[in-house]
Design a protein around this motif. Structure first.
Motif, mmCIF file in Angstrom:
data_model
loop_
_atom_site.group_PDB
_atom_site.id
_atom_site.type_symbol
_atom_site.label_atom_id
_atom_site.label_comp_id
_atom_site.label_asym_id
_atom_site.label_seq_id
_atom_site.Cartn_x
_atom_site.Cartn_y
_atom_site.Cartn_z
ATOM 1 N N SER A 109 -12.257 48.096 32.881
ATOM 2 C CA SER A 109 -12.538 48.366 34.082
ATOM 3 C C SER A 109 -13.545 46.664 33.839
ATOM 4 N N VAL A 110 -13.222 45.781 36.302
ATOM 5 C CA VAL A 110 -14.143 44.757 36.321
ATOM 6 C C VAL A 110 -15.526 45.177 35.823
ATOM 7 N N VAL A 111 -16.212 46.496 35.820
ATOM 8 C CA VAL A 111 -17.504 46.995 35.501
ATOM 9 C C VAL A 111 -17.522 46.617 34.441
ATOM 10 N N GLU A 128 -16.400 55.769 32.850
ATOM 11 C CA GLU A 128 -15.826 55.147 32.278
ATOM 12 C C GLU A 128 -16.354 55.193 30.960
ATOM 13 N N ASN A 129 -14.949 55.052 30.204
ATOM 14 C CA ASN A 129 -15.264 56.054 28.719
ATOM 15 C C ASN A 129 -14.371 54.446 27.155
ATOM 16 N N TYR A 130 -14.329 53.664 27.502
ATOM 17 C CA TYR A 130 -14.440 52.182 27.044
ATOM 18 C C TYR A 130 -15.792 52.814 25.819
ATOM 19 N N SER A 131 -15.159 51.925 24.584
ATOM 20 C CA SER A 131 -16.375 51.499 23.471
ATOM 21 C C SER A 131 -17.821 50.377 24.040
ATOM 22 N N LYS A 132 -18.427 50.732 23.285
ATOM 23 C CA LYS A 132 -19.639 50.196 23.543
ATOM 24 C C LYS A 132 -19.459 48.510 22.567
ATOM 25 N N TYR A 133 -18.641 49.236 21.164
ATOM 26 C CA TYR A 133 -18.812 48.008 20.426
ATOM 27 C C TYR A 133 -17.350 47.215 21.111
ATOM 28 N N ARG A 168 -25.353 49.604 33.478
ATOM 29 C CA ARG A 168 -24.276 50.389 32.566
ATOM 30 C C ARG A 168 -24.304 51.866 33.038
ATOM 31 N N ARG A 169 -25.150 52.164 33.651
ATOM 32 C CA ARG A 169 -25.778 53.429 34.012
ATOM 33 C C ARG A 169 -24.798 54.269 34.899
#
Length: 425
Positions: A321-323, A120-125, A111-112
């Protein structure tokens, strides 16, 4: 050598000695095996060894006294740290705890890397929601494979959803904890929040003592306090800044402090509540059934958070993303490993595993991503490891396993009985 004159009549003393010898020989001939000793012999030995239980081993040529002290043996069993460690750390328990530690370490570092390096700016929820969907699919698969041959999985899964009220309560508690964390960070600084968050270790142990009636030795309490202080020092780069006392603009310090304190209390309560349901609930559902119920109860909570967040900066399910997908998989694995660690261990051991992961993740973060690793953090890391060892190797005897609660309603569960019948038809 003095030879006895057979022509001389025996004296009274010799007659008495011969009679005593003949009496003793007859008594020993009539005595069953295992009762070769006279009362006087036993009294004499007990006088010489008042703390021991004496046993006689007779051989044709000699008698040997074997003395064992059962109290010393029992005391050795209770105070041998290796014996205690082996009883606490079974192969399954140790394997699950190591997996949980590795999962937490990998999840934190990845995550770091995702948000700190790749930006990356995806939502953690959304990541959490996808993780719950993965847990539902995998748990349903495990439930289906564990069913007897010929029994259908559909009725069983529907039955679990109808009986998932206890796990729904736990999901709502987790949702409330997220809201309280959000409120706290809006009113106090991140450094103050980090300091208060370390109280989760003590609230978990306190709730375990109250709800499960477990007693912890003073050595374990000192180890937990040392662990809390070690983690606090390890997070020194977060809270030891010039703006630790600077609260967000318009923030209410009292509201923020109250929110974080309630959040850490709920964290300890939720861990022990989950353990109590898994180990003592009369239904005795398996670990996969409970994960299935909890995942379904958590989905509406994360959907509401997603709607409130508006999909973040890039919209709903944007920026993936893949990550991010790997993080969702690791999150789902973490939820299942937490349940397994509580099932085979307890909530305190789960806390030790996740706390140890903080040290490993920070070390990997420093080696791979150039994260901070100061001398204070190294000293604190040693303190954390020593505290974990002090807790684990405590010589106190392990707590007995929790007993399954007796159901208050003794009426037969007709729904479950009908489910088994219909599943085989």
């Amino acid at each position: 050598m003095i030879e006895k004159d057979l022509s001389t009549p025996p004296t009274s003393t010799e007659l008495s000695s011969d009679a005593d010898t003949q009496s003793r020989t007859k008594t020993q001939a009539k005595t069953p095996p295992g009762f070769h000793r006279r009362h006087s012999d036993i009294s004499e030995d007990n006088h010489n060894f008042p703390q021991s239980h004496n046993f006689m081993e007779r051989t044709p040529n000699r008698r040997r006294v074997i003395k064992t002290d059962h109290r010393d043996t029992d005391l050795l069993k209770k105070t041998d740290p290796i014996m205690v460690f082996k009883s606490m750390m079974s192969s399954t328990k140790l394997f699950v705890l190591c997996l949980l530690c590795c999962q937490n370490t990998l999840f934190t570092v990845l995550r770091r890397y995702s948000q700190g390096v790749l930006k990356e700016n995806y939502s953690k929820y959304e990541v959490l929601l996808v993780g719950e969907v993965i847990k539902i699919i995998y748990s349903a698969h495990k439930i289906r494979t564990d069913l007897p041959q010929g029994e259908k999985a559909g009725p069983k899964l529907r039955y679990l959803l109808r009986r998932s009220s206890k796990m729904t309560v736990l999901a709502l508690i987790y949702g409330a904890m997220n809201i309280l964390s959000f409120v706290a960070l809006r009113n106090i600084s991140a450094g103050m929040f980090t300091i208060f968050a370390q109280l989760k270790i003590l609230t978990t142990a306190t709730c375990s003592s109250v709800m499960l009636r477990r007693s912890y030795s003073m050595t374990k309490w000192r180890a937990l306090i040392g662990l809390m202080m070690g983690v606090l020092l390890f997070s020194e780069p977060i809270w030891n800044t010039s703006d630790i006392s600077v609260n967000p603009e318009g923030g209410n310090i009292a509201l923020g402090t109250a929110s974080v304190l309630i959040e850490v209390t709920l964290s300890g309560f939720a861990s022990i509540y989950f353990e109590k349901v898994i180990k003592t609930d009369p239904e005795q559902l398996g670990i996969w059934e409970r994960n299935y119920q909890l995942a379904f109860g958590s989905m509406p909570v994360y959907v509401l958070f997603m709607l409130y967040d508006g999909g973040g900066e890039v919209g709903y399910f944007g920026g993936w993303s893949v990550v991010a997908g790997i993080l969702a998989l690791l999150g789902a694995a973490g939820g299942m490993l937490v349940a397994l660690s509580i099932k085979h261990g307890d909530s305190i051991l789960k806390t030790l595993a996740t706390t140890g992961a903080i040290i490993f993740s920070a070390t990997l973060d420093h080696m791979l991503l150039g994260g901070p690793l100061t001398s204070i953090m190294c000293i604190a890391g040693v303190q954390v490891i020593i505290s974990i060892c002090n807790y684990t190797f405590d010589a106190s005897p392990p707590e007995p396993p929790l007993k399954v609660e007796t159901p208050t309603n003794l009426v037969r569960d007709e729904e479950m009985a009908a489910l088994k019948v219909n599943g085989k038809s």
